[in-house]
Design a protein around this motif. Structure first.
Motif, PDB file in Angstrom:
ATOM      1  N   MET A  54       0.826  -1.199   0.000  1.00 53.67           N
ATOM      2  CA  MET A  54       0.000   0.000   0.000  1.00 53.67           C
ATOM      3  C   MET A  54       0.867   1.259   0.000  1.00 53.67           C
ATOM      4  O   MET A  54       0.636   2.191  -0.782  1.00 53.67           O
ATOM      5  N   VAL A 401      -6.771  -2.166   3.696  1.00 48.91           N
ATOM      6  CA  VAL A 401      -5.476  -2.050   3.028  1.00 48.91           C
ATOM      7  C   VAL A 401      -5.544  -2.647   1.633  1.00 48.91           C
ATOM      8  O   VAL A 401      -5.074  -2.059   0.654  1.00 48.91           O
ATOM      9  N   GLU A 404      -7.453  -0.372  -0.599  1.00 45.73           N
ATOM     10  CA  GLU A 404      -6.691   0.833  -0.914  1.00 45.73           C
ATOM     11  C   GLU A 404      -5.673   0.566  -2.019  1.00 45.73           C
ATOM     12  O   GLU A 404      -5.439   1.411  -2.884  1.00 45.73           O
ATOM     13  N   ILE A 405      -5.074  -0.616  -2.004  1.00 44.11           N
ATOM     14  CA  ILE A 405      -4.078  -0.962  -3.023  1.00 44.11           C
ATOM     15  C   ILE A 405      -4.698  -0.941  -4.415  1.00 44.11           C
ATOM     16  O   ILE A 405      -4.093  -0.468  -5.378  1.00 44.11           O
TER      17      ILE A 405
END
Length: 501
Positions: A54, A401, A404-405
């Motif tokens: 991330m 996470v 979000e990546i």
């Protein structure tokens, strides 16, 4: 800029030290691959974990380079040769500093750490006398990600310091470490600074023995060291909008409505980040900490409350009278090391283990919100503690996470208008037995704050020499210096007021 190439595997001292490198008995060897180069030195290679990935995705998007400065009063003059020798030892102790990031053969976004070959140092000497400009410039520079190093060190000799030592002949130097965020967070950065000062001290006292430098264990990504979620854990309710929705207003649209003209005027400015740095003197800091203790409030909870009240004061005049509550989404940095096994090695995890955790603060829009300070601070403290105890950060990390990546950054500011991080005390960077030769004077940091998907204000908290320090950063393409200064003054005046017994 000068990059120094070193071969840690060819000299006798280096080969002796690097002979200590071996696969950890504590981790699954499947996480690591080892290769031999021409000097028969083992090379580390492992896949980036989700959190590391991330932060690398953030880097690819042009954000999240972290610059941290330590200003030291040094008894002896510091030379670049001494710094270089200290950094060679630091790289021997910390294998993460020898890493590059390369793409794997699989689909994006999957990356792996691969040890540099040959190992390089990036050490610069700057004549800049403006520390803020230097921090800003360093936080804007990129890294040669595939070749390394993923860090650099800039040395500045300052001429305005007060001398130390029995002969009053000290020298003030600033050391700026700039890191790719996939390598280190603020907790690990403190360790790196402490080890650097230890090695520099040994170099200057001519007691350094490079062959005796012990390498710390390189560990898998933090996710592999965290416990699995407990299916019976207590669930944290995130329903923040109970009550009549017409009586609530969200912070971001309220801010953008109030400062519409300012935002439009600044839109074409050059992208830059500015920080306003303040501190409470020692006496007031002690009184404030005592007040926090008496009210069962953490420093983080108190600073969140002060920041939210200060934010509300900026925009309250343009909010309709019938609106009773300002909803302020906040991100706080949580150290995930707290969830690892009870082992000193894991607790001092060498890498990145900090994650953004969302928190929504309900700010009453009353005549004098300062009267609600301790109530709000206690509420923030309890909300954070309940989330941490419940294991919510583990769940958030395992889901958000990954999202979000793979997500596309939102256009415009993040709804999380405040990002707050507490580095706690930094005095331990200089150990007690070194303080006759080194004194820590300043510890400012900077990370780039843009517009898209970023907070309006970044609030950094730390304690140094028994004084509470606050760094407040903002994007100058979105928020004016006068607005940021007013916000900073509102926060500090509130902390000042509540430091009075």
């Amino acid at each position: 800029m000068e990059k120094i190439l070193i071969n840690l595997g060819c000299s006798k001292q280096s080969s002796d030290a690097l002979a200590e490198i071996r696969p950890s008995r504590m981790v699954d060897p499947g996480h690591f691959h080892f290769q031999y180069n021409d000097c028969l030195k083992m090379r580390y290679e492992r896949k980036l974990g989700p959190l590391e990935t991330m932060y690398h995705v953030y880097y690819i998007r042009g954000v999240d380079i972290y610059a941290q400065m330590a200003t030291l009063m040094c008894e002896k003059f510091v030379t670049k040769a001494e710094v270089t020798e200290a950094m060679v030892c630091l790289l021997k102790r910390h294998p993460m500093l020898r890493m590059t990031i390369k793409e794997t053969d699989k689909e994006y976004p999957e990356f792996k750490f691969v040890e540099m070959n040959p190992v390089k140092l990036d050490i610069q000497v700057s004549s800049s006398c403006d520390k803020e400009t230097l921090l800003h410039d360093e936080s804007c520079k990129s890294f040669a990600v595939k070749d390394g190093p993923l860090w650099r060190l800039t040395i500045v000799r300052n001429t305005n310091g007060e001398p130390i030592g029995p002969r009053a002949n000290g020298h003030e130097f600033s050391f700026v470490f700039c890191f790719h965020h996939s390598l280190a967070d603020g907790i690990y950065l403190r360790t790196l600074f402490a080890d650097f000062i230890e090695f520099l001290d040994m170099v200057q006292r001519e007691t350094i023995d490079a062959s005796s430098v012990k390498e710390i264990e390189i560990l898998p990504a933090i996710e592999y060291l965290l416990p699995l979620l407990n299916p019976n854990r207590r669930v944290v309710s995130l329903d923040c909008n109970s009550g009549d929705p017409s009586k609530f207003i969200d912070a971001l649209p309220a801010y953008e409505a109030h400062f519409y003209d300012e935002i439009e005027q600044l839109r074409n400015q050059k992208q830059s980040t500015k920080s306003i740095r303040s501190h409470l003197q020692s006496t007031k800091s002690k009184k404030f900490l005592l007040q926090c203790k008496q009210n069962s409030v953490t420093v983080t909870g108190a600073c969140i409350a002060a920041s939210c009240i200060a934010f509300g004061q900026l925009i309250k005049s343009s909010i309709a009278d019938d609106v009773k509550v300002l909803m302020i989404p906040v991100e706080i940095m949580v150290n995930m090391r707290r969830y690892t096994q009870q082992n000193s090695l894991y607790q001092a995890y060498p890498g990145v283990a900090a994650v953004h955790l969302p928190l929504t603060v309900k700010l009453p829009l009353v005549e004098n919100p300062r009267e609600h300070f301790w109530y709000l601070a206690k509420q923030c403290t309890d909300d954070i503690n309940n989330k941490i105890i419940s294991g919510y950060p583990l769940e958030y990390m395992s889901t958000e996470v990954a999202q979000e990546i793979h997500s596309t950054p939102n256009t415009g500011k993040s709804p999380y208008v405040l990002c707050i991080t507490n580095m706690s005390t930094v005095d331990g960077i200089v150990k007690p037995n070194q303080r006759a030769r080194f004194q820590l004077k300043e510890f400012p940091a900077m990370t780039q704050i843009g517009i898209d998907d970023m907070p309006i204000f970044y609030v950094g908290i730390l304690s140094m020499a028994q004084e509470l320090h606050l760094d407040i950063g903002h994007c100058q393409r979105y928020t004016s210096q006068s607005t940021a200064a007013k916000f900073s003054w509102n926060v500090m005046s509130m902390l000042q007021n509540y430091s009075n017994l």
